[in-house]
Design a protein around this motif. Sequence first.
Motif, PDB file in Angstrom:
ATOM      1  N   ASP A 284       0.825  -1.207   0.000  1.00 52.54           N
ATOM      2  CA  ASP A 284       0.000   0.000   0.000  1.00 52.54           C
ATOM      3  C   ASP A 284       0.860   1.257   0.000  1.00 52.54           C
ATOM      4  O   ASP A 284       0.357   2.364   0.198  1.00 52.54           O
ATOM      5  CB  ASP A 284      -0.938   0.006   1.207  1.00 52.54           C
ATOM      6  N   VAL A 285       2.164   1.094  -0.254  1.00 53.99           N
ATOM      7  CA  VAL A 285       3.067   2.237  -0.311  1.00 53.99           C
ATOM      8  C   VAL A 285       2.779   3.047  -1.575  1.00 53.99           C
ATOM      9  O   VAL A 285       2.701   2.497  -2.676  1.00 53.99           O
ATOM     10  CB  VAL A 285       4.537   1.781  -0.290  1.00 53.99           C
ATOM     11  N   ASP A 286       2.617   4.367  -1.400  1.00 50.76           N
ATOM     12  CA  ASP A 286       2.363   5.249  -2.544  1.00 50.76           C
ATOM     13  C   ASP A 286       3.632   5.918  -3.055  1.00 50.76           C
ATOM     14  O   ASP A 286       3.751   6.182  -4.257  1.00 50.76           O
ATOM     15  CB  ASP A 286       1.368   6.350  -2.149  1.00 50.76           C
ATOM     16  N   VAL A 287       4.552   6.206  -2.148  1.00 45.05           N
ATOM     17  CA  VAL A 287       5.780   6.909  -2.524  1.00 45.05           C
ATOM     18  C   VAL A 287       6.955   6.274  -1.789  1.00 45.05           C
ATOM     19  O   VAL A 287       6.868   5.993  -0.587  1.00 45.05           O
ATOM     20  CB  VAL A 287       5.714   8.410  -2.169  1.00 45.05           C
ATOM     21  N   LEU A 288       8.027   6.060  -2.527  1.00 46.05           N
ATOM     22  CA  LEU A 288       9.263   5.576  -1.923  1.00 46.05           C
ATOM     23  C   LEU A 288      10.309   6.681  -2.016  1.00 46.05           C
ATOM     24  O   LEU A 288      10.638   7.156  -3.109  1.00 46.05           O
ATOM     25  CB  LEU A 288       9.767   4.330  -2.654  1.00 46.05           C
ATOM     26  N   LEU A 289      10.843   7.120  -0.843  1.00 44.39           N
ATOM     27  CA  LEU A 289      11.977   8.024  -0.806  1.00 44.39           C
ATOM     28  C   LEU A 289      13.217   7.166  -0.646  1.00 44.39           C
ATOM     29  O   LEU A 289      13.398   6.493   0.383  1.00 44.39           O
ATOM     30  CB  LEU A 289      11.849   9.006   0.364  1.00 44.39           C
TER      31      LEU A 289
ATOM     32  N   TYR B  74      13.422  13.479  -7.964  1.00 44.07           N
ATOM     33  CA  TYR B  74      14.515  13.505  -6.995  1.00 44.07           C
ATOM     34  C   TYR B  74      14.428  14.763  -6.146  1.00 44.07           C
ATOM     35  O   TYR B  74      13.828  15.765  -6.538  1.00 44.07           O
ATOM     36  CB  TYR B  74      15.873  13.433  -7.686  1.00 44.07           C
ATOM     37  N   VAL B  75      14.996  14.697  -4.966  1.00 49.60           N
ATOM     38  CA  VAL B  75      15.202  15.861  -4.097  1.00 49.60           C
ATOM     39  C   VAL B  75      16.652  15.814  -3.638  1.00 49.60           C
ATOM     40  O   VAL B  75      17.265  14.745  -3.549  1.00 49.60           O
ATOM     41  CB  VAL B  75      14.253  15.872  -2.883  1.00 49.60           C
ATOM     42  N   THR B  76      17.196  16.977  -3.351  1.00 51.90           N
ATOM     43  CA  THR B  76      18.595  17.036  -2.923  1.00 51.90           C
ATOM     44  C   THR B  76      18.699  17.391  -1.446  1.00 51.90           C
ATOM     45  O   THR B  76      17.824  18.059  -0.874  1.00 51.90           O
ATOM     46  CB  THR B  76      19.362  18.094  -3.745  1.00 51.90           C
ATOM     47  N   LYS B  77      19.763  16.888  -0.853  1.00 51.43           N
ATOM     48  CA  LYS B  77      20.077  17.204   0.541  1.00 51.43           C
ATOM     49  C   LYS B  77      20.892  18.501   0.583  1.00 51.43           C
ATOM     50  O   LYS B  77      21.751  18.715  -0.287  1.00 51.43           O
ATOM     51  CB  LYS B  77      20.893  16.077   1.169  1.00 51.43           C
ATOM     52  N   PRO B  78      20.656  19.357   1.564  1.00 53.53           N
ATOM     53  CA  PRO B  78      19.615  19.248   2.595  1.00 53.53           C
ATOM     54  C   PRO B  78      18.229  19.470   1.982  1.00 53.53           C
ATOM     55  O   PRO B  78      18.051  20.326   1.115  1.00 53.53           O
ATOM     56  CB  PRO B  78      19.983  20.357   3.573  1.00 53.53           C
TER      57      PRO B  78
ATOM     58  N   VAL C 127       8.903   6.638  -7.236  1.00 60.14           N
ATOM     59  CA  VAL C 127      10.161   6.609  -6.498  1.00 60.14           C
ATOM     60  C   VAL C 127      10.839   7.968  -6.626  1.00 60.14           C
ATOM     61  O   VAL C 127      11.097   8.445  -7.742  1.00 60.14           O
ATOM     62  CB  VAL C 127      11.098   5.499  -7.012  1.00 60.14           C
ATOM     63  N   ILE C 128      11.118   8.574  -5.476  1.00 64.24           N
ATOM     64  CA  ILE C 128      11.849   9.848  -5.437  1.00 64.24           C
ATOM     65  C   ILE C 128      13.232   9.570  -4.861  1.00 64.24           C
ATOM     66  O   ILE C 128      13.358   9.076  -3.734  1.00 64.24           O
ATOM     67  CB  ILE C 128      11.116  10.890  -4.563  1.00 64.24           C
ATOM     68  N   MET C 129      14.257   9.848  -5.648  1.00 58.48           N
ATOM     69  CA  MET C 129      15.621   9.648  -5.181  1.00 58.48           C
ATOM     70  C   MET C 129      16.030  10.818  -4.272  1.00 58.48           C
ATOM     71  O   MET C 129      15.706  11.987  -4.549  1.00 58.48           O
ATOM     72  CB  MET C 129      16.589   9.556  -6.358  1.00 58.48           C
ATOM     73  N   VAL C 130      16.712  10.480  -3.221  1.00 64.28           N
ATOM     74  CA  VAL C 130      17.245  11.490  -2.298  1.00 64.28           C
ATOM     75  C   VAL C 130      18.759  11.503  -2.485  1.00 64.28           C
ATOM     76  O   VAL C 130      19.425  10.492  -2.239  1.00 64.28           O
ATOM     77  CB  VAL C 130      16.874  11.167  -0.842  1.00 64.28           C
ATOM     78  N   THR C 131      19.291  12.634  -2.928  1.00 66.44           N
ATOM     79  CA  THR C 131      20.694  12.670  -3.322  1.00 66.44           C
ATOM     80  C   THR C 131      21.385  13.935  -2.830  1.00 66.44           C
ATOM     81  O   THR C 131      20.752  14.987  -2.672  1.00 66.44           O
ATOM     82  CB  THR C 131      20.819  12.599  -4.859  1.00 66.44           C
ATOM     83  N   ALA C 132      22.674  13.818  -2.571  1.00 66.47           N
ATOM     84  CA  ALA C 132      23.478  14.990  -2.239  1.00 66.47           C
ATOM     85  C   ALA C 132      23.802  15.757  -3.516  1.00 66.47           C
ATOM     86  O   ALA C 132      23.748  15.205  -4.621  1.00 66.47           O
ATOM     87  CB  ALA C 132      24.766  14.559  -1.535  1.00 66.47           C
ATOM     88  N   MET C 133      24.104  17.024  -3.368  1.00 66.34           N
ATOM     89  CA  MET C 133      24.356  17.862  -4.531  1.00 66.34           C
ATOM     90  C   MET C 133      25.449  17.285  -5.432  1.00 66.34           C
ATOM     91  O   MET C 133      25.332  17.295  -6.656  1.00 66.34           O
ATOM     92  CB  MET C 133      24.769  19.271  -4.071  1.00 66.34           C
ATOM     93  N   GLN C 134      26.510  16.732  -4.839  1.00 62.15           N
ATOM     94  CA  GLN C 134      27.623  16.221  -5.620  1.00 62.15           C
ATOM     95  C   GLN C 134      27.315  14.905  -6.316  1.00 62.15           C
ATOM     96  O   GLN C 134      28.126  14.392  -7.089  1.00 62.15           O
ATOM     97  CB  GLN C 134      28.879  16.063  -4.729  1.00 62.15           C
ATOM     98  N   GLU C 135      26.131  14.323  -6.038  1.00 64.55           N
ATOM     99  CA  GLU C 135      25.763  13.039  -6.642  1.00 64.55           C
ATOM    100  C   GLU C 135      24.810  13.197  -7.823  1.00 64.55           C
ATOM    101  O   GLU C 135      24.347  12.215  -8.388  1.00 64.55           O
ATOM    102  CB  GLU C 135      25.107  12.128  -5.595  1.00 64.55           C
ATOM    103  N   GLU C 136      24.516  14.434  -8.199  1.00 65.06           N
ATOM    104  CA  GLU C 136      23.510  14.662  -9.235  1.00 65.06           C
ATOM    105  C   GLU C 136      23.912  14.092 -10.596  1.00 65.06           C
ATOM    106  O   GLU C 136      23.064  13.857 -11.442  1.00 65.06           O
ATOM    107  CB  GLU C 136      23.207  16.156  -9.364  1.00 65.06           C
TER     108      GLU C 136
END
Length: 326
Positions: free
Chosen positions: A48-53, A104-108, A81-90
């Motif tokens: 029942d998961v709608d979004v995976l971070l 995707y979203v970036t940290k922070p 699926v939304i990838m969570v990544t650091a700026m240097q990993e883009e």
Amino acid sequence: MNVLIVDDSPLMRAMLASALTPTGAAVTAPATLDDARTLLGMPGGVTDVDVLLLDLVMPDTDGLTFLRELRAHPHLEDLSVIMVTAMQEEDRLDEAFAAGANDYVTKPVRPGALCARASSAARLTRALRSRREREAELKMLNDRLADLNAQLETLSLTDGLTGISNRRAFDQGYERALALHTRTGLPVTLLLLDIDHFKRYNDTLGHPAGDACLQQVARVVRSQVNRAADVVARYGGEEFAVLLLDTHLQGGRCVADRILAALRDAAIPHPAHPLGQVTVSIGVAGHGLSGMVSLKDAADEALYRAKAAGRARAVVWGETDAAPAT
């Protein structure tokens, strides 16, 4: 919406969960990938998961490997699926999108952006799942409709009383057989059968008994025609037809003799018949006849001659009248 966070950092998991608080999402952040697999219904199941971070870089199984693993499961094809990544990993995001990431979203992470992207991703997941469910329902309905159409087609080609093919089915088979003969030269033989003194049978025993007699004769005739490609049909009233593909006249005569013998063995009582039991007359004809006589006309003429010769016998068109089978 239901959000699953997969990240090797407990602090990052807590920060992402906190950022999603304004959305009212039900957030789950398992500590291990095995727990995440269970929540996602892997290796096979439902979720029942709608979004995976999903963290892009993790020490054991990184995010790309895990993403490819989950996309291999059909029930997770629609999961956003939304990838969570650091700026240097883009620079690795192209790989992530190729593997099946949606965003995707970036940290922070900025909470407002995360909430907006997660909400949008959840709507996409639910829309895709809804479409898939509708497609499955439509396929089920189409399959059911196809089954019903096949049943209707079968009914339209079946004689309601005897259960064998009806005249429409015979006519279709007859045209196909002649076309096949024209293309390939394969022989076609036709038997026309008529129950002898059937009017007397009905007059003596009544129409319900006459219907039962037709059913019994149909079963006997059908039992003597063994190939699925051949057609056994109720031609009309008390008349039956047998269309034999790739069969010469001699083979047709053998089938006719078997039918006569089987009816004699069945010994269906017929009190108004000189022999005391139901018999048939049979006309046999093969395609490739000389002159302008059609296969049907030849078989019908042979049937007339069988009746004129005393009934309870088979006559082959073009041969001398035959004696009844013994």
